[in-house]
Design an enzyme around this catalytic site. Structure first.
Site, PDB file in Angstrom:
ATOM      1  N   HIS A  99       1.059  -1.124  -0.530  1.00 50.25           N
ATOM      2  CA  HIS A  99      -0.032  -0.717   0.169  1.00 50.25           C
ATOM      3  C   HIS A  99       0.938   0.917  -0.188  1.00 50.25           C
ATOM      4  O   HIS A  99       1.913   1.238   0.688  1.00 50.25           O
ATOM      5  CB  HIS A  99      -0.803   0.044   1.002  1.00 50.25           C
ATOM      6  CG  HIS A  99      -1.974  -0.676   1.491  1.00 50.25           C
ATOM      7  ND1 HIS A  99      -1.353  -2.177   2.102  1.00 50.25           N
ATOM      8  CD2 HIS A  99      -2.945  -0.819   1.553  1.00 50.25           C
ATOM      9  CE1 HIS A  99      -2.302  -2.925   2.545  1.00 50.25           C
ATOM     10  NE2 HIS A  99      -3.534  -2.465   2.030  1.00 50.25           N
ATOM     11  N   ASP A 102       2.213   1.995   3.065  1.00 53.69           N
ATOM     12  CA  ASP A 102       3.133   1.321   4.230  1.00 53.69           C
ATOM     13  C   ASP A 102       4.225   2.010   3.618  1.00 53.69           C
ATOM     14  O   ASP A 102       5.545   1.086   4.790  1.00 53.69           O
ATOM     15  CB  ASP A 102       3.391  -0.402   3.872  1.00 53.69           C
ATOM     16  CG  ASP A 102       1.678  -0.837   2.991  1.00 53.69           C
ATOM     17  OD1 ASP A 102       0.894  -0.454   4.094  1.00 53.69           O
ATOM     18  OD2 ASP A 102       1.254  -1.679   2.852  1.00 53.69           O
ATOM     19  N   GLU A 266      -8.628 -13.522  -1.189  1.00 54.32           N
ATOM     20  CA  GLU A 266      -7.917 -14.161   0.589  1.00 54.32           C
ATOM     21  C   GLU A 266      -8.920 -15.090   1.037  1.00 54.32           C
ATOM     22  O   GLU A 266     -10.350 -14.940   0.833  1.00 54.32           O
ATOM     23  CB  GLU A 266      -7.610 -12.601   0.315  1.00 54.32           C
ATOM     24  CG  GLU A 266      -7.508 -12.707   2.334  1.00 54.32           C
ATOM     25  CD  GLU A 266      -6.756 -11.420   3.096  1.00 54.32           C
ATOM     26  OE1 GLU A 266      -6.342 -11.245   2.020  1.00 54.32           O
ATOM     27  OE2 GLU A 266      -6.765 -11.326   3.889  1.00 54.32           O
ATOM     28  N   HIS A 269     -10.925 -13.894   3.467  1.00 50.11           N
ATOM     29  CA  HIS A 269     -12.533 -13.266   3.132  1.00 50.11           C
ATOM     30  C   HIS A 269     -13.221 -14.298   2.397  1.00 50.11           C
ATOM     31  O   HIS A 269     -14.789 -14.028   2.833  1.00 50.11           O
ATOM     32  CB  HIS A 269     -12.336 -12.284   2.072  1.00 50.11           C
ATOM     33  CG  HIS A 269     -10.604 -10.969   2.565  1.00 50.11           C
ATOM     34  ND1 HIS A 269     -10.422 -10.241   1.691  1.00 50.11           N
ATOM     35  CD2 HIS A 269     -10.069 -10.992   3.662  1.00 50.11           C
ATOM     36  CE1 HIS A 269      -9.243  -9.160   2.165  1.00 50.11           C
ATOM     37  NE2 HIS A 269      -9.277  -9.478   3.698  1.00 50.11           N
ATOM     38  N   ASP A 294      -4.463 -14.255  -2.677  1.00 51.39           N
ATOM     39  CA  ASP A 294      -3.838 -13.765  -0.997  1.00 51.39           C
ATOM     40  C   ASP A 294      -3.652 -15.112  -0.501  1.00 51.39           C
ATOM     41  O   ASP A 294      -4.864 -15.084   0.223  1.00 51.39           O
ATOM     42  CB  ASP A 294      -4.381 -12.602  -0.433  1.00 51.39           C
ATOM     43  CG  ASP A 294      -3.912 -10.949  -0.700  1.00 51.39           C
ATOM     44  OD1 ASP A 294      -3.041 -10.629  -1.732  1.00 51.39           O
ATOM     45  OD2 ASP A 294      -4.401  -9.764  -0.566  1.00 51.39           O
ATOM     46  N   ASP A 305     -10.784 -12.067  11.098  1.00 52.89           N
ATOM     47  CA  ASP A 305      -9.584 -11.886  10.197  1.00 52.89           C
ATOM     48  C   ASP A 305      -8.338 -11.643  10.381  1.00 52.89           C
ATOM     49  O   ASP A 305      -8.004 -10.947  10.531  1.00 52.89           O
ATOM     50  CB  ASP A 305      -9.971 -10.868   8.668  1.00 52.89           C
ATOM     51  CG  ASP A 305      -9.205 -10.869   7.842  1.00 52.89           C
ATOM     52  OD1 ASP A 305      -9.079 -11.961   7.456  1.00 52.89           O
ATOM     53  OD2 ASP A 305      -9.142  -9.837   7.263  1.00 52.89           O
ATOM     54  N   ASP A 307      -5.980 -13.377   9.548  1.00 50.33           N
ATOM     55  CA  ASP A 307      -4.655 -13.267   8.818  1.00 50.33           C
ATOM     56  C   ASP A 307      -3.759 -14.398   8.838  1.00 50.33           C
ATOM     57  O   ASP A 307      -2.224 -13.614   9.229  1.00 50.33           O
ATOM     58  CB  ASP A 307      -4.401 -11.919   8.774  1.00 50.33           C
ATOM     59  CG  ASP A 307      -5.108 -11.060   7.728  1.00 50.33           C
ATOM     60  OD1 ASP A 307      -6.118 -11.628   6.725  1.00 50.33           O
ATOM     61  OD2 ASP A 307      -4.427  -9.872   7.444  1.00 50.33           O
ATOM     62  N   ASP A 337      -0.704 -12.483   2.470  1.00 49.94           N
ATOM     63  CA  ASP A 337      -1.901 -11.842   3.231  1.00 49.94           C
ATOM     64  C   ASP A 337      -1.659 -12.300   4.632  1.00 49.94           C
ATOM     65  O   ASP A 337      -2.949 -12.430   4.954  1.00 49.94           O
ATOM     66  CB  ASP A 337      -2.255 -11.265   2.568  1.00 49.94           C
ATOM     67  CG  ASP A 337      -3.323  -9.605   3.521  1.00 49.94           C
ATOM     68  OD1 ASP A 337      -2.579  -9.284   4.384  1.00 49.94           O
ATOM     69  OD2 ASP A 337      -4.064  -9.036   2.653  1.00 49.94           O
TER      70      ASP A 337
HETATM   71  C1  XUL Z   1      -7.572  -6.827   4.431  1.00 51.12           C
HETATM   72  C2  XUL Z   1      -6.836  -6.788   3.475  1.00 51.12           C
HETATM   73  C3  XUL Z   1      -6.038  -5.719   2.643  1.00 51.12           C
HETATM   74  C4  XUL Z   1      -5.998  -5.950   1.084  1.00 51.12           C
HETATM   75  C5  XUL Z   1      -5.093  -4.482   0.166  1.00 51.12           C
HETATM   76  O1  XUL Z   1      -8.571  -7.359   5.038  1.00 51.12           O
HETATM   77  O2  XUL Z   1      -6.401  -7.909   2.995  1.00 51.12           O
HETATM   78  O3  XUL Z   1      -4.845  -5.931   3.178  1.00 51.12           O
HETATM   79  O4  XUL Z   1      -4.794  -7.281   0.771  1.00 51.12           O
HETATM   80  O5  XUL Z   1      -5.459  -3.626   0.772  1.00 51.12           O
HETATM   81 CO    CO Z   2      -5.471  -8.787   1.544  1.00 48.91          CO
END
Ligand code: XUL
Ligand code: CO
Length: 434
Positions: A99, A102, A266, A269, A294, A305, A307, A337
């Protein structure tokens, strides 16, 4: 100076007991005629590797980052770049994602933030040239700053929308400057908390206009890579517009954006949306719209989430079955991610975490290829639909039959005798390969 206490991570094979070695990921090993590296196209996300302090809603960050002076300065941002590339080199990852906020600080105004971004992008460009690392995709952070609390491209406030457009314009130009292969939109705040204050139709129209402007600008600057939309149903918004693959495809079709976009899916998600990753991938693949992944996973017991790093071989096998089925990733990759648990606060934990994810995907790739080479699973599915491989079946499938014609046949045939779906047998078959 070394920031990660290890040498470059090598492949030692499944019998190795060395935690700092790959057991399955052997980059140049050929699987189905293609190297593992080219199948998997691993990417590291700048935001988790360099910026995630490992806080949670109940406590602050724990991550030890001796290279970071904690300041919001461009100098600190430039120092992080060296550490990130040391990480990539040691773990053996060739792609990365960022991003804008970042990699560079958000400063007092947009032009100051843009200047900081330019300085960091110049350094990233140098590092990419030295190492051969490539940018998988860039994106603009339209969700952290308080101005975006009610959305960016779906904000009710035109000044916020305008600011967001300027930010995406710049992020797109930086992606192009770094020869980025793609550009992602994840709309964490493109949604709403309550319909009491929301004109959904107007917000979606605004979002579509925003994405069309992105397409136009990409053409103007010669950025050819695909745009990706990354679906997620909620968090931080209560309802996110890009909730899942099907919702995104519908939106892209409705607003005539299909030619310029693909999906970046992802795993965590998908599960938040109440789907498996395999479901989300299959929906996208059926439409020719799977772009990138992702790669992470959620937690069965925690509802948000999380992650986490993908370490579940069953999951990675399913993901790789989908990727092999679609003929492989092209511009996209497997972007981790994922973040370490808050308890895994040492720099070397970043290495352990990525070894785990890379090995799980390499293992899943080998299993998926073996399942495909074996052929029984595909043959079962093909046979399950074989009644449609008839003249009548092809009439139905090509839209050349009618209710009246089918009624005549149903009256003559009587009650159909249907075959078992054999789910358990097929689960056993898959387990043969694990
Ligand atoms: C948030 C997510 C983000 C996107 C990019 O849940 O997955 O990091 O991958 O904005
Ligand atoms: Co993501």
């Amino acid at each position: 100076m070394q920031h990660f206490e290890c040498d470059k991570i090598n492949y030692e094979g499944p019998s190795s007991k060395n935690p700092l070695a790959f057991k399955h990921y052997n980059p140049d090993e050929l699987i189905g005629g293609k190297s593992m590296k080219d199948h998997l196209r691993f990417a590291a996300p700048y935001w988790h590797v360099m910026r995630n302090e490992l806080s949670d809603p109940f406590g602050g960050g724990t991550a030890v980052m001796p290279w970071d002076d904690g300041s919001n300065s461009t100098e600190n941002a430039l120092n992080r770049v060296d550490v990130f590339f040391e990480f990539l080199e040691k773990i053996g990852i060739d792609f990365y994602c960022w991003h804008d906020r970042d990699i560079a600080p958000e400063l007092g105004d947009l032009s100051a933030s843009n200047a900081a971004l330019d300085a960091v992008v110049a350094k990233l460009k140098e590092k990419q040239a030295q190492t051969g690392v490539k940018l998988l995709w860039g994106t603009a952070c339209l969700f952290s700053h308080p101005r975006y609390s009610q959305g960016g491209a779906t904000s009710p406030d035109m000044n916020v929308y305008t600011y967001a457009a300027a930010q995406v314009k710049k992020a797109l130009e930086c992606t192009k400057e770094l020869d980025g292969l793609g550009y992602t939109f994840w709309g964490g705040r493109e949604g709403y908390a309550t319909l009491l204050n929301t004109n959904m139709k107007r917000e979606l129209d605004h979002l579509a206009a925003f994405l069309h402007m992105a397409v136009d600008h990409a053409k103007q600057i010669g950025f050819n890579g695909p745009f990706y939309i990354e679906p997620k149903p909620r968090e931080p918004s209560t309802h996110q517009y890009d909730s899942d693959s099907a919702a995104c495809l519908n939106f892209l079709r409705e607003y005539d954006l299909m030619d310029h976009f693909k999906l970046n899916l992802e795993t965590n998600h998908a599960t938040l949306a109440g789907h498996t990753m395999q479901h989300e991938m299959t929906v996208a693949i059926n439409a020719g719209m799977l772009g990138s992944v992702d790669a992470n996973r959620g937690d069965e017991l925690i509802g948000w989430d999380t992650d986490q790093f993908p370490t579940d071989i069953y999951l990675t096998t399913q993901v790789m079955l989908c990727i092999l089925e679609m003929g492989g990733l092209t511009t996209g990759g497997l972007n981790f991610d994922a973040k370490r648990r808050r308890e895994s606060h040492e720099p070397i934990d970043l290495i352990h975490a990525h070894i785990g994810g890379m090995d799980a995907f390499a293992h899943g790739l080998k299993i998926a290829q073996a399942i495909r080479d074996d052929g029984r699973l595909a043959a079962f599915v093909q046979d399950r639909y074989s009644s449609f491989d008839s003249e009548l079946g092809s009439q139905i499938e090509s839209g050349k039959s009618s209710f009246a014609a089918l009624e005549k046949i149903a009256l003559a045939n009587g009650e159909p005798i249907i075959a078992s779906g054999r789910q358990e047998m097929l689960e056993n078959l898959v387990n043969e390969f694990l």
